[in-house]
Every structure is written in structure tokens, then in C-alpha cells.
Design an enzyme around this catalytic site. Sequence first.
Site, PDB file in Angstrom:
ATOM      1  N   CYS B 163     -38.897  68.379  24.147  1.00 31.21           N
ATOM      2  CA  CYS B 163     -38.007  68.302  25.314  1.00 31.21           C
ATOM      3  C   CYS B 163     -38.133  69.499  26.250  1.00 31.21           C
ATOM      4  O   CYS B 163     -37.538  69.510  27.320  1.00 31.21           O
ATOM      5  CB  CYS B 163     -36.558  68.194  24.855  1.00 31.21           C
ATOM      6  SG  CYS B 163     -36.349  67.058  23.498  1.00 31.21           S
ATOM      7  N   HIS B 295     -29.284  71.701  29.844  1.00 33.40           N
ATOM      8  CA  HIS B 295     -30.078  70.789  29.012  1.00 33.40           C
ATOM      9  C   HIS B 295     -29.238  69.518  28.798  1.00 33.40           C
ATOM     10  O   HIS B 295     -29.751  68.421  28.908  1.00 33.40           O
ATOM     11  CB  HIS B 295     -30.440  71.484  27.696  1.00 33.40           C
ATOM     12  CG  HIS B 295     -31.349  70.695  26.834  1.00 33.40           C
ATOM     13  ND1 HIS B 295     -32.525  70.158  27.302  1.00 33.40           N
ATOM     14  CD2 HIS B 295     -31.268  70.319  25.525  1.00 33.40           C
ATOM     15  CE1 HIS B 295     -33.125  69.499  26.324  1.00 33.40           C
ATOM     16  NE2 HIS B 295     -32.379  69.573  25.234  1.00 33.40           N
ATOM     17  N   GLU B 306     -24.609  74.606  23.810  1.00 31.73           N
ATOM     18  CA  GLU B 306     -25.066  75.098  25.109  1.00 31.73           C
ATOM     19  C   GLU B 306     -23.903  75.727  25.881  1.00 31.73           C
ATOM     20  O   GLU B 306     -24.059  76.773  26.521  1.00 31.73           O
ATOM     21  CB  GLU B 306     -25.700  73.954  25.913  1.00 31.73           C
ATOM     22  CG  GLU B 306     -26.291  74.434  27.241  1.00 31.73           C
ATOM     23  CD  GLU B 306     -27.116  73.373  27.956  1.00 31.73           C
ATOM     24  OE1 GLU B 306     -27.069  72.188  27.564  1.00 31.73           O
ATOM     25  OE2 GLU B 306     -27.821  73.752  28.922  1.00 31.73           O
ATOM     26  N   LYS B 327     -29.253  64.543  33.258  1.00 31.91           N
ATOM     27  CA  LYS B 327     -29.718  63.510  32.317  1.00 31.91           C
ATOM     28  C   LYS B 327     -28.761  62.315  32.325  1.00 31.91           C
ATOM     29  O   LYS B 327     -29.149  61.204  31.961  1.00 31.91           O
ATOM     30  CB  LYS B 327     -29.805  64.069  30.892  1.00 31.91           C
ATOM     31  CG  LYS B 327     -31.007  64.982  30.661  1.00 31.91           C
ATOM     32  CD  LYS B 327     -31.159  65.370  29.200  1.00 31.91           C
ATOM     33  CE  LYS B 327     -32.404  66.215  28.951  1.00 31.91           C
ATOM     34  NZ  LYS B 327     -32.241  67.633  29.319  1.00 31.91           N
ATOM     35  N   HIS B 332     -32.989  61.117  29.381  1.00 30.94           N
ATOM     36  CA  HIS B 332     -33.726  62.240  28.798  1.00 30.94           C
ATOM     37  C   HIS B 332     -35.210  61.915  28.852  1.00 30.94           C
ATOM     38  O   HIS B 332     -35.710  61.119  28.066  1.00 30.94           O
ATOM     39  CB  HIS B 332     -33.276  62.500  27.366  1.00 30.94           C
ATOM     40  CG  HIS B 332     -33.770  63.808  26.824  1.00 30.94           C
ATOM     41  ND1 HIS B 332     -34.868  64.454  27.351  1.00 30.94           N
ATOM     42  CD2 HIS B 332     -33.312  64.596  25.827  1.00 30.94           C
ATOM     43  CE1 HIS B 332     -35.071  65.588  26.686  1.00 30.94           C
ATOM     44  NE2 HIS B 332     -34.135  65.710  25.760  1.00 30.94           N
ATOM     45  N   PHE B 391     -36.332  70.114  20.375  1.00 32.76           N
ATOM     46  CA  PHE B 391     -36.428  69.945  18.929  1.00 32.76           C
ATOM     47  C   PHE B 391     -37.544  70.873  18.442  1.00 32.76           C
ATOM     48  O   PHE B 391     -38.558  71.055  19.113  1.00 32.76           O
ATOM     49  CB  PHE B 391     -36.804  68.504  18.577  1.00 32.76           C
ATOM     50  CG  PHE B 391     -35.622  67.580  18.435  1.00 32.76           C
ATOM     51  CD1 PHE B 391     -34.327  68.055  18.460  1.00 32.76           C
ATOM     52  CD2 PHE B 391     -35.820  66.222  18.253  1.00 32.76           C
ATOM     53  CE1 PHE B 391     -33.244  67.199  18.311  1.00 32.76           C
ATOM     54  CE2 PHE B 391     -34.745  65.352  18.105  1.00 32.76           C
ATOM     55  CZ  PHE B 391     -33.457  65.840  18.137  1.00 32.76           C
TER      56      PHE B 391
END
Lengths: 92, 406
Positions: B163, B295, B306, B327, B332, B391
Amino acid sequence: MKFTDEEIERKVIDIVAEQTMVDNKTVTISSTPEELGIDSLGLVEIVFAIEENFDVSVPFNANDPSTSDFDISSVGSVVAAVKKLIAEQHGG
Amino acid sequence: MTRRVVLTGLGVVSALGVGAARNFEALREGRCGIGPIQRINSDKLSIKIAAEALDFDGAELFTRSEIALRDRVTQMAIVAAREAVQQSGYALTDKEALRAGVVIGCSMGGIHTMDDSFREVYANDKQRVHPFTVPRNMPNAPASHLSMEFGLKGPAWTVTTACASSNHALGQAFQMIRSGMADTALAGGAESGLTFGVLKAWEGLRVMSRDGCRPFAKSRNGMVQGEGSAIFVLETLERAKARGATILGELIGFGMTADAHDVVQPSQDGAERAMAAALIDAGVTAEDVDYINAHGTATAANDKTETAAIRNVFGAHADKLAVSATKSMHGHCIGAAGSIELMATIYALGQGVVPPTINYDEPDPDCDLDYTPNEARERPMSVAISNSFAFGGLNAVLAARKWTGA
């Protein structure tokens, strides 16, 4: 696929034991994920094994397990939930 | 002498439309690109929503022989890059082409090609797959096709960090130009992984929402997959000025860190260090920052972590920041996420409009920043950062400044 209640319970305990790498005699119906040291990824693998073994689809969201329609608070609650899913998805 | 790096071209393909103008319009309107999956049969999927780029049809844009060598992900990158190059007036001399690079973030490569090929041999009992399966699939195909299409002969490569892929790609392109390794580059990301096999893989992880993407809202229950590509033209400020190019914004900093912690659980520490590193690299203070494109995946864990990380890095100034998770609109886009979110960030700075976090229906006490709920907001802004946390615990944060002519 037909399972007796005993078979379901034994299989769920086996799945949990295999995932947590403990003897299946240490896993009881009242064991909780916390006691067994199961983290969120462990739960995801257990749910996968349940789906594969019982040919059911489990409504489990790792984001918020408490709101999923699948009670994972103890091994017993998982067994009950699996029985319900089998009844719903395979007509008992 | 430190070389300054500016953005002079932008092209986009996403669920919000084809073209930067369409995407800007959607960000302004708070339009949602997420809907029922249409491009593939979703009967056997349990997650039946995604942010598909439904307006993008490669068959209309490429010949049969071009498609034979270009997976949908490469087609998207080419279309985005053509728009960026055209807008920028990016004409290179033969000598300049030797110092022009390509850096593209891509996580899954030509996965439509792989999915289709494997189905033929595994399920359909075929003996062979298409002869171009390998060149279509390779994750560097988008970067390679851009270098060929535009004759860019300098450093060219692909970054794959899930990502965070395209934030890493844009950051490396930025550093490369700043340091003098190249003078111009096409950089960004491309991802098109909305295939049956990939969606099954994501379903398995149990982090996907069945009903929508609601970042930072209490009701959030997971991420929604998207696809697309955003490609930028990067060049030195000197070159852009000399040729009278329109400057869209300036890249001023890049921070990257590893959590060294867990393969899927986010780490507050890793996120904090990445944001702090970007600010230091940019030579700005926390108080200089006006906007954060978060994010914001809408998973329970990311959004809470976050938020806490932003609070720690920005202190009291956190309450003055405009934050949004776009997003919620474009989904995403994995390896393309950072590029599409830099598009939103540059739009925010350039137009003085904070894109909203849509689907925000209920505040979460653990997520207590100003997420620009549901409606875009006008606000003059100078400095912004854009977060990507992958990830694998790999974090990349870009810092950008509005171009004001100096």
C-alpha cells in the site's frame, strides 16, 4: 455433510488446538481466545479452518469481531455458532 | 546547491473517472466511486463492492496487438502518463532523455493476466497460456512501457511495497532529481487488482467491508479495494521555469521507515517516525502543515493508530490540521494509492479545497481529529503531507508545498 453435535465440538477443539499449537486436551469448551493466546491473525486462520472443515461461510470481520454475527468469546460459543451456521446453510 | 523539484504534469485514472479534471470535480463534490462489482462475476465473492474504474475501457484506447502486451494495469499507467505528459508539455531533447527517469509503484503487476492464465490451465483444462503472459504480468511492465512510449532513457524501475508502493516511488523519484541523478521523471503508481483471485485473497484476511468505506467513523468496518493510476511529471524547478511550464506544486520532503513489528498490524511508532522524517526532510515544522491526506483505510486498527500518531507528531497543532481520507471516494488503490492521494493533495493545495472524508456518519472517540466530514471545505493551505503505511510495516510520507511563484 452431516455432523453430530459431538463431532462438531471435537473438530472445533482440534482446530483451535492445532492453531494454538497446544495439546487438544488443554482446550476446553470454556477456553477463551485470550487464555489460549490467540491473536487476530490466529482467529482469521481458525475461521478459515472452520469454513473448510464444515463447508460453511462464517460472517467474521477481523476489524471488529464483537459486531460480527459470530460469537468468538469462548470455544463453546464458537461451537454453538458453527452448529447454527450448519443448520442455516445446510438445513440441519 | 539543493535542487528543488516541482510537479508540472498530472494524469489520473480511477473509479472517480478518467482524467485529472474529472477526479478533481469528484473530490470537490465528495462523489463516491465505490459500488457493486460490475467488471467481473461476483456471485462467488462474499465482498461484492469495489471502486472499479468503470469509465476506463482499454479496448477503446488500444489496438488488439497493443493489448496483447499490456495488462489493464499497464494500460491505465499509459493513459495517465499521456495526460501528464501532454499537460506538462514535456518535450525532451535526445540529451535530456538520457537523464529522464521513470519510477512507478505497483504491488501486484499484471494480475488480470495471471488470474486469466491460471484459470485456463487450472480450471479450464487448457494446455497452454498466452505467449505474452510473462511480459504482461511483470510488475515492472508499467514502468517499462512508459519509458518506451516517451523515450525516457535514464534510471527506470518499479517499487513494490504494498500500500505504500507509489509513495515510495514518488519519494525516490523526488530524491533522484533533487540529488542530481536525473533532471526529470515520470513517477506515480498503477494498480489494477480487482480480479476474482485477488479479491478472494483479500476476503481471506477478513479486513474488507461488505457495505462501504467509512474512514475514521465509529461505524467503519474495513477497507474497500480500488484500482487506478496517477502519474506525475517531476522536474527541477530550474528546468520548469526555463521552459515556462505550469507548476502544479512542489515536492519538498520524503520520509520512510519500517515498523519492524508485525506483518499486518500497524505501528504507531513507525507511522510517527515516517511523518517526522518527512517534516525534517522538507525543512518545515509541524505548525507549518495545513493538511494531511491520511492513509485512512477504514480498518479499525489503522484509523485509530494513525490518529494517535498524528497527535504525537503534531501536538496541539493537530487540532488545527485539516485531515481527510480520500480512500472513502476512490477506494484503496494499493500500489497506486499514494499516487492518487498525492493527486488529491496537490488538488487541495492548488485549489485551496480540502477534499472530504465521505460516509462519515458517526464520530469515534478514538479518532478525534478534523477529518473534513462529508463535504469539501475551502481553506487556504501552504504545506501538506500524504501518508501511506503498508502491510509489512513499511511507511512512506510525502510532503508538498503549494506553488506560489517563488
